[in-house]
Design a protein around this motif. Structure first.
Motif, mmCIF file in Angstrom:
data_model
loop_
_atom_site.group_PDB
_atom_site.id
_atom_site.type_symbol
_atom_site.label_atom_id
_atom_site.label_comp_id
_atom_site.label_asym_id
_atom_site.label_seq_id
_atom_site.Cartn_x
_atom_site.Cartn_y
_atom_site.Cartn_z
ATOM 1 N N GLN A 1 5.994 -9.148 -8.257
ATOM 2 C CA GLN A 1 6.260 -10.581 -8.300
ATOM 3 C C GLN A 1 6.341 -11.030 -6.847
ATOM 4 O O GLN A 1 7.048 -10.412 -6.044
ATOM 5 C CB GLN A 1 7.582 -10.862 -9.018
ATOM 6 C CG GLN A 1 8.000 -12.314 -8.995
ATOM 7 C CD GLN A 1 9.432 -12.498 -9.488
ATOM 8 O OE1 GLN A 1 10.045 -11.587 -10.034
ATOM 9 N NE2 GLN A 1 9.960 -13.683 -9.275
ATOM 10 N N ALA A 2 5.623 -12.101 -6.493
ATOM 11 C CA ALA A 2 5.625 -12.572 -5.110
ATOM 12 C C ALA A 2 5.846 -14.077 -5.063
ATOM 13 O O ALA A 2 5.375 -14.810 -5.932
ATOM 14 C CB ALA A 2 4.311 -12.210 -4.427
ATOM 15 N N PHE A 3 6.581 -14.508 -4.051
ATOM 16 C CA PHE A 3 6.808 -15.935 -3.834
ATOM 17 C C PHE A 3 6.976 -16.164 -2.334
ATOM 18 O O PHE A 3 7.266 -15.236 -1.584
ATOM 19 C CB PHE A 3 8.034 -16.428 -4.610
ATOM 20 C CG PHE A 3 9.331 -15.761 -4.225
ATOM 21 C CD1 PHE A 3 10.148 -16.292 -3.238
ATOM 22 C CD2 PHE A 3 9.737 -14.593 -4.861
ATOM 23 C CE1 PHE A 3 11.330 -15.676 -2.883
ATOM 24 C CE2 PHE A 3 10.932 -13.969 -4.512
ATOM 25 C CZ PHE A 3 11.726 -14.507 -3.518
ATOM 26 N N ARG A 4 6.779 -17.402 -1.916
ATOM 27 C CA ARG A 4 6.922 -17.731 -0.494
ATOM 28 C C ARG A 4 8.380 -17.996 -0.129
ATOM 29 O O ARG A 4 8.945 -17.354 0.737
ATOM 30 C CB ARG A 4 6.050 -18.924 -0.128
ATOM 31 C CG ARG A 4 4.574 -18.581 -0.220
ATOM 32 C CD ARG A 4 3.697 -19.575 0.510
ATOM 33 N NE ARG A 4 2.314 -19.193 0.313
ATOM 34 C CZ ARG A 4 1.715 -18.181 0.948
ATOM 35 N NH1 ARG A 4 2.375 -17.486 1.835
ATOM 36 N NH2 ARG A 4 0.459 -17.889 0.707
ATOM 37 N N SER B 1 -1.343 -6.045 -7.973
ATOM 38 C CA SER B 1 -1.821 -5.598 -6.665
ATOM 39 C C SER B 1 -1.322 -4.207 -6.269
ATOM 40 O O SER B 1 -1.809 -3.641 -5.307
ATOM 41 C CB SER B 1 -1.438 -6.619 -5.586
ATOM 42 O OG SER B 1 -0.055 -6.821 -5.568
ATOM 43 N N CYS B 2 -0.361 -3.654 -7.010
ATOM 44 C CA CYS B 2 0.151 -2.312 -6.713
ATOM 45 C C CYS B 2 0.066 -1.440 -7.950
ATOM 46 O O CYS B 2 0.557 -1.824 -9.010
ATOM 47 C CB CYS B 2 1.612 -2.371 -6.277
ATOM 48 S SG CYS B 2 1.887 -3.165 -4.724
ATOM 49 N N ALA B 3 -0.506 -0.276 -7.777
ATOM 50 C CA ALA B 3 -0.559 0.683 -8.878
ATOM 51 C C ALA B 3 0.855 1.161 -9.191
ATOM 52 O O ALA B 3 1.662 1.369 -8.286
ATOM 53 C CB ALA B 3 -1.437 1.865 -8.493
ATOM 54 N N GLU C 1 10.109 0.777 -10.289
ATOM 55 C CA GLU C 1 9.107 0.209 -11.198
ATOM 56 C C GLU C 1 8.713 -1.219 -10.856
ATOM 57 O O GLU C 1 7.698 -1.707 -11.321
ATOM 58 C CB GLU C 1 9.634 0.194 -12.649
ATOM 59 C CG GLU C 1 9.952 1.556 -13.223
ATOM 60 C CD GLU C 1 11.425 1.907 -13.075
ATOM 61 O OE1 GLU C 1 12.268 1.003 -13.100
ATOM 62 O OE2 GLU C 1 11.723 3.104 -12.921
ATOM 63 N N ARG C 2 9.531 -1.895 -10.052
ATOM 64 C CA ARG C 2 9.312 -3.327 -9.809
ATOM 65 C C ARG C 2 9.403 -3.621 -8.316
ATOM 66 O O ARG C 2 10.285 -3.117 -7.625
ATOM 67 C CB ARG C 2 10.378 -4.106 -10.573
ATOM 68 C CG ARG C 2 10.227 -5.584 -10.538
ATOM 69 C CD ARG C 2 11.176 -6.216 -11.595
ATOM 70 N NE ARG C 2 11.262 -7.639 -11.398
ATOM 71 C CZ ARG C 2 12.329 -8.284 -10.964
ATOM 72 N NH1 ARG C 2 13.445 -7.633 -10.714
ATOM 73 N NH2 ARG C 2 12.308 -9.579 -10.807
ATOM 74 N N SER D 1 0.822 -1.213 0.000
ATOM 75 C CA SER D 1 0.000 0.000 0.000
ATOM 76 C C SER D 1 0.859 1.268 0.000
ATOM 77 O O SER D 1 0.338 2.366 0.098
ATOM 78 C CB SER D 1 -0.941 0.010 1.207
ATOM 79 O OG SER D 1 -0.203 0.046 2.409
ATOM 80 N N SER D 2 2.176 1.101 -0.114
ATOM 81 C CA SER D 2 3.094 2.243 -0.109
ATOM 82 C C SER D 2 3.350 2.752 -1.522
ATOM 83 O O SER D 2 3.144 2.038 -2.494
ATOM 84 C CB SER D 2 4.429 1.843 0.531
ATOM 85 O OG SER D 2 4.246 1.501 1.870
#
Length: 158
Positions: free
Chosen positions: A53-56, A46-48, A29-30, A22-23
């Motif tokens: 890219q998300a991973f566990r 999920s971010c404007a 850019e990434r 939310s920041s």
């Protein structure tokens, strides 16, 4: 492409992932997120204004750190030392919900030595707006030979 890499290590720190997504990241850019055991796994949109890219978990996050222009990390010693060892600007977010918070001590000392900036989730947005990465100094590399010599001498090996 200017990249922010965020890591929570092996822990669960959903508050950090929520705060980061939310920041506003001016000039980046990434956003690459290592979310650990958390319940959140943000998707690519999920971010404007940021590619996400998300991973566990991965076997190694070394390459993610190398590619990052800024690392945001929980205050675990391993994550902090890996980022500092990679020579990356580091913003540590202390989990102030933890009992007996030794992480705050580590972050505070490394900040006083000018190696990183630190904040909490509640102050993250303000810290990102006002941070000056130019004040950070490189973390000196370890001296394992000196330590080995000390142990040899202490144990009477040499």
């Amino acid at each position: 492409m200017k990249t922010v890499f965020v890591t929570v290590g092996t822990t669960r720190f959903d508050e950090l992932i929520e705060s980061v997504t939310s920041s506003e990241f001016r000039g980046y850019e990434r956003l690459v997120l290592q979310v650990g055991k958390g319940s959140l796994l943000p998707d690519a949109d999920s971010c404007a204004h940021l590619s996400v890219q998300a991973f566990r978990f991965k076997d190694s996050i070394t390459e993610d750190m190398k590619q990052a222009d800024l690392v945001i990390s929980h205050a675990g010693a391993g994550s902090c030392l890996e980022a500092l060892g990679a020579g990356k600007p580091l913003l540590v977010v202390v989990n102030d919900k933890l009992m007996d918070n030794h992480q705050l001590e580590l972050a505070r000392q490394l900040h006083m030595d000018h190696h990183l900036l630190y904040c909490t989730c509640s102050t993250l947005i303000e810290t990102l707006k006002n941070m000056d990465l130019s004040v950070l100094q490189p973390f000196p590399p370890g001296q394992p030979k000196n330590f080995a010599n000390f142990l040899d001498k202490a144990l009477g090996v040499k």
